[in-house]
Design a protein around this motif. Structure first.
Motif, mmCIF file in Angstrom:
data_model
loop_
_atom_site.group_PDB
_atom_site.id
_atom_site.type_symbol
_atom_site.label_atom_id
_atom_site.label_comp_id
_atom_site.label_asym_id
_atom_site.label_seq_id
_atom_site.Cartn_x
_atom_site.Cartn_y
_atom_site.Cartn_z
ATOM 1 N N LYS A 199 42.029 37.815 31.867
ATOM 2 C CA LYS A 199 42.986 38.810 32.354
ATOM 3 C C LYS A 199 42.905 38.943 33.873
ATOM 4 O O LYS A 199 43.923 39.062 34.551
ATOM 5 N N ARG A 200 41.681 38.900 34.413
ATOM 6 C CA ARG A 200 41.523 38.936 35.865
ATOM 7 C C ARG A 200 42.200 37.728 36.510
ATOM 8 O O ARG A 200 42.845 37.828 37.552
ATOM 9 N N SER A 203 45.902 38.081 36.726
ATOM 10 C CA SER A 203 46.292 38.931 37.860
ATOM 11 C C SER A 203 46.315 38.111 39.142
ATOM 12 O O SER A 203 47.192 38.278 39.992
ATOM 13 N N ASP A 304 46.146 45.886 40.743
ATOM 14 C CA ASP A 304 45.056 45.301 39.952
ATOM 15 C C ASP A 304 43.730 45.405 40.697
ATOM 16 O O ASP A 304 42.675 45.648 40.092
ATOM 17 N N GLU A 307 42.392 49.189 40.944
ATOM 18 C CA GLU A 307 41.700 49.637 39.728
ATOM 19 C C GLU A 307 40.238 49.212 39.717
ATOM 20 O O GLU A 307 39.404 49.849 39.078
ATOM 21 N N LYS A 308 39.901 48.173 40.432
ATOM 22 C CA LYS A 308 38.539 47.640 40.406
ATOM 23 C C LYS A 308 37.579 48.424 41.303
ATOM 24 O O LYS A 308 36.364 48.255 41.220
#
Length: 618
Positions: A199-200, A203, A304, A307-308
């Motif tokens: 998923k990363r 992105s 994205d 959020e990290k």
């Protein structure tokens, strides 16, 4: 935006911190932010310091707001009891501060100050560090071999960049060092990893697609020839990009150096674990100013990445990064320089702001992006730049046109201040005026220029009116001087619908902090604007309009809702311009007004259309 977090460190014998108290041995790095930029001349110690931060097993973060509150409480307590007892000592910013605070909390007098629930220092245990050094590449590395007069190439499996770093700097084993030499293996493993990791990577692919391939679906693949691989031939291993709608894939090594450089940086950032710390040496390497802007904007605004919750430390020589920090929040800048005293060399760190000219002198600033972009938009100051950018984005969204890439398709240049010696404002001799206009014409030969200027209601026969007329007379295909004659300043262009949304931000905060009161003020502003049109004040200072609104909106709880301190007061009956133009421009930009609203100002509609056409009609 100034941070309220400070990183506590072991006392240094090498580095010193310059602040209002002088130059003292470093025990803390003040005001760390989401992005922390280390800048200075060569051999100033910035990269060495960044690597030293990565040796910390734990990070201790001090809350500056709580620190000030507690020390104010101590000061107040000492004032109350005066000399009856020995005074309590204030807290000092060092690694012992937690112990001292615990002792302080046991004092009975301290409870009444309601500070016992403070979390003064936060310990971050075993933070995850990622390091992207200067030694980096998106290419696999090969050795040329000569076998029986036949040349072949053998892929190097060892990361010689990493080995070199280990030899020179002996980095901690727990640091994830990414040189890019094994990018092929990383991508291969990533595409076959668990869902969270993939998923990363998706992105990351979206980022590449959006910024380089017009939002087309792409697949970044680590390809290899199975038959050749079985024979031990690993030269057929390539990173390729498959683009939706195209028959053939593109090999990464055929892409431009800038794209490859950005991929190296962004890949590891997208793949990083949450709450990690990213350290990058000279991210500007191989990056055009436009790519530098893209990099900085992504690490600030990409949802994205946001959020990290990543924290960045960047060492740089790039003045362009400094230019960009003028527009961004969540950035702290640290200037590094060396000083020799009695044969001892001190490496000195100074937490500063983006307007510190010493920073610019350290690295020899040139307005490089202006000359490297396809054209430039010259504006009188940073607030004009913020307005024009916001208006352009709104226009492109409405018309579904692609927003041109800043610092590639166009660049802003602020000509006020010393850049053009206030040529539009100060009195000058005839020959000085001619020289400046001549210099602008010379620049426009290699860089198309759209120059935007306020007329400030200058009369045609006035000195400024004469200078503006001369400027307009130099209009050519490569040089468009646009003098706004219908309005005094850019703020005068704003239609009532915009003022209705932003006037609340110019109001007394003690009134607007109460929700019901805030609603009443907003309603009164809306009602007032039905009978007061900003366009009626187009050639007056914006303070005249704001003062009229202030009087009509009136008082709440005995206080005027709109602060008179927001604009200049010349006499009892005349008013000037805004005192903080930048803050209003940022407020308007952040609200992202629709083009339907903005184009209610016909001048904004016409101006932005002209600027867009100028940028795109190469």
């Amino acid at each position: 935006m100034k941070s309220n977090k400070t990183l506590l460190l072991e006392k240094s014998n090498t580095y010193y911190l310059e602040n209002k108290d002088g130059i003292l041995p470093l025990e803390y790095l003040p005001f760390i932010n989401k992005i922390n930029i280390f800048i200075g001349a060569n051999n100033s110690g910035k990269s060495k310091f960044m690597r030293s931060l990565m040796t910390n097993k734990n990070f201790w973060i001090l809350d500056e707001d709580e620190f000030r509150t507690i020390n104010s409480s101590i000061k107040e307590h000492n004032r109350i009891r005066r000399s009856t007892q020995s005074p309590s000592k204030p807290l000092v910013k060092n690694l012992e501060i937690g112990k001292h605070f615990d002792i302080l909390k046991n004092n009975l007098w301290f409870e009444k100050f309601n500070t016992n629930n403070f979390e003064l220092v936060t310990q971050i245990q075993n933070p995850k560090f990622y390091y992207i050094p200067v030694l980096r590449t998106a290419h696999s590395l090969y050795l040329q071999k000569n076998d029986l007069n036949k040349v072949r190439y053998e892929k190097m499996e060892d990361d010689i960049f990493l080995h070199t770093l280990k030899k020179n700097y002996s980095p901690d084993k727990n640091i994830d060092i990414f040189t890019g030499v094994h990018l092929y293996k990383e991508i291969l493993n990533t595409r076959n990893s668990k869902r969270e990791t993939r998923k990363r990577f998706e992105s990351f692919e979206k980022f590449i697609s959006r910024n380089f391939f017009d939002d087309k679906n792409i697949d970044i693949i680590a390809e290899f020839d199975k038959d050749e691989s079985r024979k031990g031939n690993n030269t057929k291993e390539v990173i390729s990009i498959h683009i939706e709608g195209e028959k053939h894939t593109r090999d990464l090594y055929d892409s431009g150096d800038g794209i490859q450089a950005l991929i190296i940086l962004m890949y590891k950032i997208f793949m990083a674990e949450n709450d990690s710390y990213i350290f990058i040496d000279e991210p500007e390497i191989n990056l055009h100013p436009g790519m530098q802007r893209l990099f900085l904007e992504q690490i600030i605004t990409n949802p994205d990445l946001s959020e990290k919750n990543l924290t960045y430390f960047l060492s740089t020589h790039s003045n362009h990064f400094l230019d960009l920090t003028l527009e961004k929040d969540n950035i702290s800048i640290y200037s590094f320089y060396s000083k020799t005293e009695k044969e001892d060399k001190k490496l000195i760190i100074k937490n500063t702001n983006a307007g510190d000219n010493d920073l610019l002198k350290n690295i020899g600033v040139q307005n490089s992006s202006v000359f490297m972009a396809n054209c430039s938009i010259w504006v009188e100051g940073i607030s004009d730049r913020i307005y024009i950018r916001a208006f352009l984005k709104s226009y492109c969204t409405f018309t579904e046109k692609k927003y041109p890439k800043e610092d590639i398709d166009f660049a802003f240049f602020e000509y006020a201040g010393t850049n053009l010696d206030h040529y539009l404002f100060d009195d000058m001799k005839e020959d000085e005026q001619e020289k400046i206009i001549s210099d602008i014409k010379a620049l426009s030969l290699s860089n198309r220029i759209f120059l935007l200027a306020d007329s400030d209601n200058a009369k045609a026969n006035s000195k400024k009116g004469t200078r503006l007329a001369k400027l307009e007379a130099e209009k050519a295909s490569n040089f468009i001087p646009k003098i706004i004659k219908t309005h005094r300043e850019i703020e005068n262009l704003l239609p009532n619908e915009v003022w209705e949304e932003v006037l609340i931000d110019l109001c007394n905060k003690s009134l607007t902090s109460v929700p019901e009161q805030c609603k009443n003020i907003k309603d009164k502003i809306k009602e007032t604007l039905k009978t007061t049109n900003s366009n009626d004040y187009s050639k007056k200072y914006i303070g005249e309009f704001l003062n009229q609104i202030r009087n009509k909106v009136g008082k709440f709880d005995g206080k005027f809702a709109i602060n008179e301190s927001e604009y200049e007061s010349k006499t009892k009956s005349t008013f000037g311009t805004l005192k903080n133009k930048r803050r209003l421009s940022e407020t308007i930009a952040n609200k992202e007004f629709s083009w339907e609203t903005l184009k209610k100002s016909k001048t904004i509609d016409k101006l932005i259309t002209e600027i867009y056409d100028f940028i795109t009609n190469q």
